[in-house]
Design an enzyme around this catalytic site. Structure first.
Site, short mmCIF file in Angstrom:
data_model
loop_
_atom_site.label_atom_id
_atom_site.label_comp_id
_atom_site.label_asym_id
_atom_site.label_seq_id
_atom_site.Cartn_x
_atom_site.Cartn_y
_atom_site.Cartn_z
CB THR A 134 -1.06 0.04 1.24
OG1 THR A 134 -2.01 -1.16 1.35
CG2 THR A 134 -1.62 0.95 1.64
CG ASP A 163 -6.86 0.37 6.65
OD1 ASP A 163 -6.15 -0.42 5.80
OD2 ASP A 163 -5.68 1.25 7.08
NE ARG A 169 -10.16 -6.05 2.76
CZ ARG A 169 -8.58 -5.12 2.46
NH1 ARG A 169 -7.97 -4.62 1.79
NH2 ARG A 169 -8.12 -5.87 4.17
#
Lengths: 327, 327
Positions: free
Chosen positions: A196, A227, A224
């Site tokens: 990420t 966060d 899905r």
């Protein structure tokens, strides 16, 4: 290896000791005119990269950090710097964001991103986009062009269609390395995770911003949401405290509202940005969950992780410019 | 009007004065064996309901509150009570959740829900489902049957297909009243808003749970995700503090991580559940943004809103059973 070794000692030293201001009290911390931190994901087991791979990661981080630093040095906004950094990392297939996104369990790429403006608490985010070259750019348009904060899936794609952003064929996000990782994960091997990307910035006007972009978790169920596109979980910015971007096991970061938690600790308990980040990452999350970067309203930077490594970099108006991968 | 008038004075009295335990110190607050609070959305301008409508709302709330109270009285879990309450409200077209969901700008119904277990911080949520009769039931399956917290859109629908949950034709969610509201909103009139449903519960085992379900905002862009399916924003539960369910202007609740904020204030500042809820709703949110319900680990209940009214009810093991709409 040489570049990481070259930078890391200086880097750790800088984290421990903020320079005293010229002619000021030694105990007083200088307020930076601008500051920037970036990450390219936590995880990165020791010895998992060849020297060539390591060089490639550091070069990519250096390019992104330079772009953000130039924006801020020239008086650009923290939002512009965050977006510039993340766009570059999204274009690089080394990271799990944009081009290099990992695959879902059914072999697709579904991308998430968010951005937040610490001056207004405004934010924008997208989840599950499949044809948008720069998810962070689309997230910013959600913030600036709609009354909403988060758009998902087909709705986010339709919105992209009204905004003239660059679209790509879903095949653009196919990379052999991520495909091979999916096959290993489907075979019940551990995912390498990480990758990420994110950035946090303080600009010359004193405004904070944060942004994060990801392909999510290898082998995730379709749809899905982790966060990354959730303000408060993976991304948060508030001029009264700090800007935060997270990376790691997204579900855990959602359950603990990690980015908001760090900002609230800074705002309300008198902890420094580094102390708050360490408290959350080292004491409240589980070992191996991930890490985060944060920058305070005074330009104080924290980069904390409870994994073996985190791709990262920091720069500021006092001349700091450092990259790192492991401790 | 008669039922609200009958209940409200007792209700407000109960909020102000917790009963002294038998033979205990007057200052000591009794811990309830179980407690439950429910809401059916904030908003509800004074005079916006006929007497017949008001009766219908109160009867529906009473039915849901009774179902949850019976579950808890019989020793059922807080998760079961929360799900039971919300399933009933989702089946009632009076509320903006399940059957009575509002329409998106393109005339569809996209439903969101979340549930959280205060004992484990586990949670599950769905956003943008269109054929699932009970979004709260699907949210619970996300929690119990996957490693994820939030599934969106087509992915959530596919997951529903693997779980044998009850599916309906999207036309099930068509109600004339909500369609007419969409036409007014598209004509730039104000949305009435509100109507999200939620429940928070403490069970005999001392476990807290929270859940929320909604159709979102009338005229929202397709794919818009509000606070309801986001743990930390619209829903939160932690046995160490309290369980919270929010209703109102979702984007604002996301930007301020409202549910997590209330729980953190209770856990870390010594504020009571009521004090924490009032601080956030009255001091930190903007007037008109909405409201929330919360229950603490001792069964203390708060129901706070900065709108003219909030459909709500509370019950506990000491015999409390009250409904309300306005102040």
């Amino acid at each position: 290896m040489n570049r990481a070794i070259r930078f890391l000692p200086i880097f750790l030293l800088c984290l421990a000791c903020a320079p005293a201001p010229p002619g000021g009290e030694a105990a007083e911390v200088a307020r930076m005119d601008w500051a920037l931190a970036i990450h390219g994901g936590a995880g990165v087991p020791l010895g998992s990269l060849t020297e060539t791979e390591q060089e490639a990661y550091l070069e990519s981080l250096e390019r992104a950090l330079s772009a953000g630093a130039e924006t801020l040095e020239a008086g650009g906004s923290s939002l512009d710097a965050v977006e510039a950094v993340i766009r570059l990392l999204e274009e690089d297939e080394l990271f799990n964001a944009g081009r290099g996104a990992v695959f879902t369990s059914d072999g697709r790429n579904e991308l998430d991103a968010s951005i937040m403006d610490g001056a207004t608490l405004d934010g924008g985010a997208v989840t599950g986009v499949t044809t948008v070259k720069s998810p962070i750019g689309l997230a910013r348009l959600v913030m600036e062009q709609t009354d909403h904060v988060l758009l998902a899936g087909e709705g986010a794609e339709s919105f992209a269609g009204t905004q003239g952003v660059e679209r790509v064929d879903p095949g653009y996000f196919f990379t052999q390395k991520r495909w091979d990782t999916l096959q290993r994960v489907l075979g019940a091997e551990e995912s390498q995770g990480g990758g990420t990307v994110g950035a946090v910035a303080l600009d010359r006007a004193g405004n904070l911003a944060a942004g994060t972009s990801t392909g999510g978790l290898t082998g995730k169920l379709p749809g899905r949401v982790g966060d990354t596109p959730i303000l408060g979980a993976g991304t948060y910015a508030d001029n009264r405290s700090c800007a935060v971007s997270c990376t790691g096991h997204g579900e855990e970061f959602i359950r603990r509202s990690v980015a908001f938690r760090v900002a609230t600790l800074v705002r309300e308990t008198g902890l420094s940005v580094g102390e708050a980040a360490r408290k959350v990452v080292q004491d409240e999350l589980r070992q191996g969950d991930g890490g985060l970067i944060a920058v305070g309203a005074d330009g104080d930077v924290a980069m904390v992780f409870n994994t073996p490594g985190m791709f990262r970099g920091a720069a500021d108006s006092a001349g700091r410019f450092e990259l790192g991968i492991w401790d």
